[in-house]
Design a protein around this motif. Structure first.
Motif, PDB file in Angstrom:
ATOM      1  N   PRO A 138       0.825  -1.225   0.000  1.00  0.00           N
ATOM      2  CA  PRO A 138       0.000   0.000   0.000  1.00  0.00           C
ATOM      3  C   PRO A 138       0.860   1.278   0.000  1.00  0.00           C
ATOM      4  CG  PRO A 138      -0.786  -1.552   1.659  1.00  0.00           C
ATOM      5  CD  PRO A 138       0.523  -2.071   1.180  1.00  0.00           C
ATOM      6  N   VAL A 139       0.584   2.165  -0.946  1.00  0.00           N
ATOM      7  CA  VAL A 139       1.354   3.418  -1.038  1.00  0.00           C
ATOM      8  C   VAL A 139       0.471   4.663  -0.918  1.00  0.00           C
ATOM      9  CG1 VAL A 139       3.284   2.465  -2.348  1.00  0.00           C
ATOM     10  CG2 VAL A 139       1.301   3.361  -3.580  1.00  0.00           C
ATOM     11  N   ASN A 160     -24.545   7.473   3.299  1.00  0.00           N
ATOM     12  CA  ASN A 160     -24.223   6.469   4.312  1.00  0.00           C
ATOM     13  C   ASN A 160     -23.274   7.069   5.352  1.00  0.00           C
ATOM     14  OD1 ASN A 160     -23.222   4.258   5.774  1.00  0.00           O
ATOM     15  ND2 ASN A 160     -23.426   2.880   4.024  1.00  0.00           N
ATOM     16  N   ASN A 161     -23.762   7.251   6.580  1.00  0.00           N
ATOM     17  CA  ASN A 161     -22.986   7.911   7.629  1.00  0.00           C
ATOM     18  C   ASN A 161     -22.267   6.954   8.576  1.00  0.00           C
ATOM     19  OD1 ASN A 161     -23.414  10.576   6.878  1.00  0.00           O
ATOM     20  ND2 ASN A 161     -25.410  10.635   7.857  1.00  0.00           N
ATOM     21  N   ASP A 162     -22.009   5.743   8.122  1.00  0.00           N
ATOM     22  CA  ASP A 162     -21.221   4.796   8.913  1.00  0.00           C
ATOM     23  C   ASP A 162     -19.791   5.344   9.020  1.00  0.00           C
ATOM     24  OD1 ASP A 162     -19.835   2.666   9.987  1.00  0.00           O
ATOM     25  OD2 ASP A 162     -20.726   1.158   8.674  1.00  0.00           O
ATOM     26  N   ASP A 163     -19.270   5.429  10.259  1.00  0.00           N
ATOM     27  CA  ASP A 163     -17.933   6.005  10.442  1.00  0.00           C
ATOM     28  C   ASP A 163     -16.898   4.964  10.863  1.00  0.00           C
ATOM     29  OD1 ASP A 163     -18.663   5.468  13.025  1.00  0.00           O
ATOM     30  OD2 ASP A 163     -18.118   7.424  13.845  1.00  0.00           O
ATOM     31  N   ALA A 164     -17.185   3.670  10.670  1.00  0.00           N
ATOM     32  CA  ALA A 164     -16.224   2.607  10.989  1.00  0.00           C
ATOM     33  C   ALA A 164     -16.073   1.714   9.763  1.00  0.00           C
ATOM     34  CB  ALA A 164     -16.696   1.799  12.199  1.00  0.00           C
ATOM     35  N   PHE A 165     -15.109   2.031   8.909  1.00  0.00           N
ATOM     36  CA  PHE A 165     -14.926   1.253   7.680  1.00  0.00           C
ATOM     37  C   PHE A 165     -13.478   1.324   7.216  1.00  0.00           C
ATOM     38  CE2 PHE A 165     -15.813   5.586   6.411  1.00  0.00           C
ATOM     39  CZ  PHE A 165     -14.889   5.819   5.403  1.00  0.00           C
ATOM     40  N   ARG A 166     -13.116   0.380   6.389  1.00  0.00           N
ATOM     41  CA  ARG A 166     -11.822   0.389   5.700  1.00  0.00           C
ATOM     42  C   ARG A 166     -11.953  -0.506   4.477  1.00  0.00           C
ATOM     43  NH1 ARG A 166     -11.420  -2.011  10.662  1.00  0.00           N
ATOM     44  NH2 ARG A 166     -11.218  -4.275  10.630  1.00  0.00           N
ATOM     45  N   ILE A 167     -11.386  -0.082   3.388  1.00  0.00           N
ATOM     46  CA  ILE A 167     -11.481  -0.855   2.149  1.00  0.00           C
ATOM     47  C   ILE A 167     -10.165  -0.730   1.386  1.00  0.00           C
ATOM     48  CG2 ILE A 167     -12.636   1.089   0.976  1.00  0.00           C
ATOM     49  CD1 ILE A 167     -14.137  -0.985  -0.737  1.00  0.00           C
ATOM     50  N   GLY A 168      -9.666  -1.878   0.922  1.00  0.00           N
ATOM     51  CA  GLY A 168      -8.442  -1.903   0.125  1.00  0.00           C
ATOM     52  C   GLY A 168      -8.770  -1.923  -1.351  1.00  0.00           C
ATOM     53  N   ILE A 169      -7.977  -1.171  -2.139  1.00  0.00           N
ATOM     54  CA  ILE A 169      -8.199  -1.093  -3.589  1.00  0.00           C
ATOM     55  C   ILE A 169      -6.884  -1.367  -4.304  1.00  0.00           C
ATOM     56  CG2 ILE A 169      -8.948   0.395  -5.498  1.00  0.00           C
ATOM     57  CD1 ILE A 169     -10.362   2.138  -3.352  1.00  0.00           C
ATOM     58  N   ALA A 170      -6.936  -2.242  -5.294  1.00  0.00           N
ATOM     59  CA  ALA A 170      -5.752  -2.515  -6.115  1.00  0.00           C
ATOM     60  C   ALA A 170      -6.037  -2.104  -7.548  1.00  0.00           C
ATOM     61  CB  ALA A 170      -5.380  -3.990  -6.042  1.00  0.00           C
ATOM     62  N   GLU A 211      -9.879  -5.549  -1.889  1.00  0.00           N
ATOM     63  CA  GLU A 211      -8.625  -6.306  -1.936  1.00  0.00           C
ATOM     64  C   GLU A 211      -8.047  -6.386  -0.524  1.00  0.00           C
ATOM     65  OE1 GLU A 211      -7.102  -8.663  -3.564  1.00  0.00           O
ATOM     66  OE2 GLU A 211      -6.809  -7.504  -5.400  1.00  0.00           O
ATOM     67  N   LYS A 212      -7.386  -7.505  -0.194  1.00  0.00           N
ATOM     68  CA  LYS A 212      -6.722  -7.603   1.102  1.00  0.00           C
ATOM     69  C   LYS A 212      -5.700  -6.476   1.204  1.00  0.00           C
ATOM     70  CE  LYS A 212      -7.169 -12.541   1.941  1.00  0.00           C
ATOM     71  NZ  LYS A 212      -6.465 -13.828   2.075  1.00  0.00           N
ATOM     72  N   PHE A 213      -5.551  -5.916   2.415  1.00  0.00           N
ATOM     73  CA  PHE A 213      -4.699  -4.732   2.568  1.00  0.00           C
ATOM     74  C   PHE A 213      -3.262  -4.975   2.107  1.00  0.00           C
ATOM     75  CE2 PHE A 213      -6.688  -1.396   5.587  1.00  0.00           C
ATOM     76  CZ  PHE A 213      -7.831  -1.383   4.807  1.00  0.00           C
ATOM     77  N   GLU A 214      -2.729  -6.181   2.375  1.00  0.00           N
ATOM     78  CA  GLU A 214      -1.331  -6.431   1.980  1.00  0.00           C
ATOM     79  C   GLU A 214      -1.169  -6.519   0.460  1.00  0.00           C
ATOM     80  OE1 GLU A 214      -3.035 -10.312   3.779  1.00  0.00           O
ATOM     81  OE2 GLU A 214      -3.062  -8.170   4.191  1.00  0.00           O
ATOM     82  N   LYS A 215      -2.302  -6.652  -0.268  1.00  0.00           N
ATOM     83  CA  LYS A 215      -2.240  -6.705  -1.740  1.00  0.00           C
ATOM     84  C   LYS A 215      -2.832  -5.444  -2.384  1.00  0.00           C
ATOM     85  CE  LYS A 215      -2.491 -11.732  -2.080  1.00  0.00           C
ATOM     86  NZ  LYS A 215      -3.270 -12.886  -2.593  1.00  0.00           N
ATOM     87  N   ALA A 216      -3.168  -4.453  -1.555  1.00  0.00           N
ATOM     88  CA  ALA A 216      -3.830  -3.235  -2.055  1.00  0.00           C
ATOM     89  C   ALA A 216      -2.810  -2.139  -2.347  1.00  0.00           C
ATOM     90  CB  ALA A 216      -4.839  -2.741  -1.026  1.00  0.00           C
ATOM     91  N   ASP A 217      -3.163  -1.261  -3.288  1.00  0.00           N
ATOM     92  CA  ASP A 217      -2.362  -0.059  -3.574  1.00  0.00           C
ATOM     93  C   ASP A 217      -2.879   1.126  -2.768  1.00  0.00           C
ATOM     94  OD1 ASP A 217      -0.750  -1.214  -5.737  1.00  0.00           O
ATOM     95  OD2 ASP A 217      -2.659  -1.324  -6.808  1.00  0.00           O
ATOM     96  N   LEU A 275       1.282  -2.036   7.828  1.00  0.00           N
ATOM     97  CA  LEU A 275       0.571  -1.783   6.562  1.00  0.00           C
ATOM     98  C   LEU A 275       0.645  -0.327   6.111  1.00  0.00           C
ATOM     99  CD1 LEU A 275      -2.566  -4.010   7.222  1.00  0.00           C
ATOM    100  CD2 LEU A 275      -0.801  -4.412   5.498  1.00  0.00           C
ATOM    101  N   ILE A 276       0.967   0.600   7.038  1.00  0.00           N
ATOM    102  CA  ILE A 276       1.085   2.012   6.625  1.00  0.00           C
ATOM    103  C   ILE A 276       2.530   2.512   6.783  1.00  0.00           C
ATOM    104  CG2 ILE A 276      -1.344   2.593   7.004  1.00  0.00           C
ATOM    105  CD1 ILE A 276      -0.506   3.899   9.681  1.00  0.00           C
TER     106      ILE A 276
END
Length: 577
Positions: free
Chosen positions: A188-189, A254-264, A274-280, A303-304
């Motif tokens: 991830p970059v 959508n006002n949900d404030d607990a989320f995370r999403i990986g994108i490749a 995408e799994k975080f270790e495989k995400a950009d 991861l960061i």
């Protein structure tokens, strides 16, 4: 007010891509030695030498130089000089043209976009005050995709170079291997922090449009799941029709404030979930990311460790959530990972030397200034390309006050900023509490300060009720009712409760602002709740010190704030009709 779409006449030359400017290569090729690293870490010295300039569309700014001096070029921007991919420029330009803006703001918005685009493309760190959310989002999304494409092309090119060299007799020599260092410790970059799922929904759709264009064609993995989990209502309930515009916007989506999403990103495929270790790209809320860095869902701070671009979007909303989550994330950024699962010969030397924070761009966007935003970026910006902090002149929000008013400003002395909270509390207890009358509302922005005042009022056996963000709806309704019927003398309200509810208080005869609200509109909104006899001026009491200057400028305007701060009197009265 009529709105229209901006023409992008200044970007007609975007079809040609100049080979002369290569900000990506310049960003990575800079040599930062131990002396340069020490200079970038010494923000105190950099602040002393900061240059104050006026930038088109952004206004007054402070420029903190990196390892080299730089000037922000003003005037029209020829898009071809960015050195960006032709398709990216075309898709970004289309998105910018689609955004409707107020006619009277056309010039300012166009200038602001040009300045933000220049600074972003040059990899400068930036804290800017902007209401043009669609504009700056389109710009940084284009910058992200451009950065990822260049990054991937570099990695692919170096892989081929090593493959060719390895078949030669003796294999790849040391010089070739060293020249092919192009990665961090993890994949991830890009990190995008935003407050709600609806923001992630908009940002990810903009990333898609930058890659695929506006025709909607192009492969997106898990598109249906994304729509289901991240979209939300687009129409307000009729009961909320009379709320202020900024609160209506808060209620939509959508006002949900607990989320995370990986994108490749793979060729022209956008892979969501995408799994975080495989995400950009990691798109997260502060709470969602904190939970895997130092929380219930794991301890994955590695991861960061190799982030090149960090975007903090809608920082003014995050201050109403839990600012500690943002601070915790920044404390983990660029830390050396305890476990490394990567070919160490491909890792850039700057990561091994602990210099990654000097090769990472930080962009922060907010609708208004705040001392915590400035503090965060000054503490964390060590980019060798330098930093630009916008400090635009403010008109203030006092014109929104609709009643005759006497503002009583109490200025208390503070020498050490760490003592501000204690001294504010002492002044309130000693000077303000003895003067309180029934039907007084006390507005407290900080929850920490709220708890302190609440405990003191309980100990003193005062007659009061509370409206705060952790109270149930039934408790809040009962508190407001008891206050209105004078069964309790005082009501203590937190800014965060008001931000998320915007409920009208009735029976208000006097207001005490323990500190100015972070949100500039709230000062006038609370005052306009007055139920006092209109034949007399309503009294609003405000506690402030020199460290409240940014909030004072946001609410009172830059010029009046300067006059208030320059006045030597402890108590000042401002009377308006």
């Amino acid at each position: 007010m009529s709105k229209r779409k901006l023409n992008s006449s200044k970007s007609e030359s975007s079809a040609k891509v100049s080979k002369n400017v290569d900000n990506f290569t310049e960003f990575w090729d800079q040599n930062v030695d131990s002396l340069g690293s020490a200079h970038l870490a010494d923000m105190k010295a950099r602040t002393k030498s900061a240059q104050k300039v006026e930038l088109p569309g952004i206004g007054a700014t402070s420029i903190y130089k990196g390892t080299q001096d730089f000037e922000v070029q003003t005037g029209s921007l020829d898009m071809s000089t960015l050195g960006w991919n032709e398709g990216i420029v075309e898709n970004m330009t289309t998105m910018l043209e689609e955004t409707e803006v107020e006619e009277k703001e056309e010039m300012q918005v166009e200038d602001e976009r040009q300045t933000i685009l220049k600074l972003t493309a040059e990899y400068r760190d930036l804290l800017t005050i902007s209401k043009d959310q669609a504009g700056y989002r389109s710009i940084y999304c284009a910058h992200i995709i451009q950065h990822l494409i260049r990054n991937k092309n570099l990695i692919i090119g170096n892989k081929r170079k090593l493959e060719v060299a390895s078949v030669k007799e003796g294999g790849a020599d040391e010089e070739t291997i060293e020249s092919c260092r192009d990665s961090g410790f993890v994949r991830p970059v890009v990190l995008i922090l935003c407050p709600f799922k609806k923001d992630a929904y908009d940002i990810i759709n903009r990333l898609r449009k930058i890659i695929h264009g506006d025709d909607g064609k192009g492969e997106v993995w898990n598109k249906n799941r994304f729509e289901e989990e991240y979209s939300g209502p687009t129409e307000l309930p009729t009961t909320r029709a009379d709320f202020p515009e900024d609160h209506k916007e808060l209620l939509l989506g959508n006002n949900d404030d607990a989320f995370r999403i990986g994108i490749a990103l793979s060729k022209k495929v956008l892979k969501l979930y995408e799994k975080f270790e495989k995400a950009d790209i990691l798109v997260c809320s502060p709470l969602g990311l904190r939970m895997i860095l130092n929380g219930d869902d794991g301890n994955e701070s590695h991861l960061i460790s190799s982030i090149n671009l960090t975007i903090v979007d809608r920082t003014d909303i995050m201050i109403q959530q839990n600012w500690e989550n943002v601070q915790l994330i920044f404390s983990h950024l660029h830390s050396q990972p305890s476990k490394i699962d990567v070919d160490i010969s491909r890792v850039r030397k700057l990561y091994l030397d602990g210099h990654s924070k000097h090769f990472s761009q930080l962009l922060m966007f907010s609708r208004y200034s705040h001392e915590l935003f400035t503090s965060l970026i000054l503490q964390n910006s060590q980019n060798h390309r330098g930093l630009v902090v916008a400090k635009p002149k403010q008109a203030g929000t006092l014109n929104d006050i609709e009643i005759p008013l006497c503002q009583e400003l109490h200025k208390f002395e503070v020498k050490d900023p760490n003592e501000t909270s204690d001294l504010r509390f002492k002044y309130f207890v000693d000077k303000i509490m003895p003067t309180m009358i029934p039907r007084t509302v006390i507005v407290i922005p900080s929850y920490f300060d709220f708890v302190r005042v609440r405990n003191h009022l309980k100990k003193a056996e005062e007659s009061f009720v509370m409206c705060h963000e952790y109270a149930s709806r039934s408790k809040l309704d009962r508190a407001r009712e008891m206050f209105y019927h004078e069964r309790k003398s005082y009501l203590v309200a937190t800014e965060r409760w008001y931000f998320f509810n915007r409920r009208q208080l009735t029976g208000v005869h006097r207001l005490i602002f323990y500190q100015l609200p972070s949100h500039p509109l709230f000062y006038s909104e609370f005052i306009n709740m007055s139920d006092a006899d209109t034949s007399q001026r309503f009294l609003a009491v405000l506690l402030l010190c020199k460290y409240d200057r940014i909030r004072l400028e946001n609410t009172f305007g830059t010029e009046m704030a300067a006059a208030v701060m320059a006045n030597k009197q402890t108590v000042q009265a401002i009377v308006s009709h």
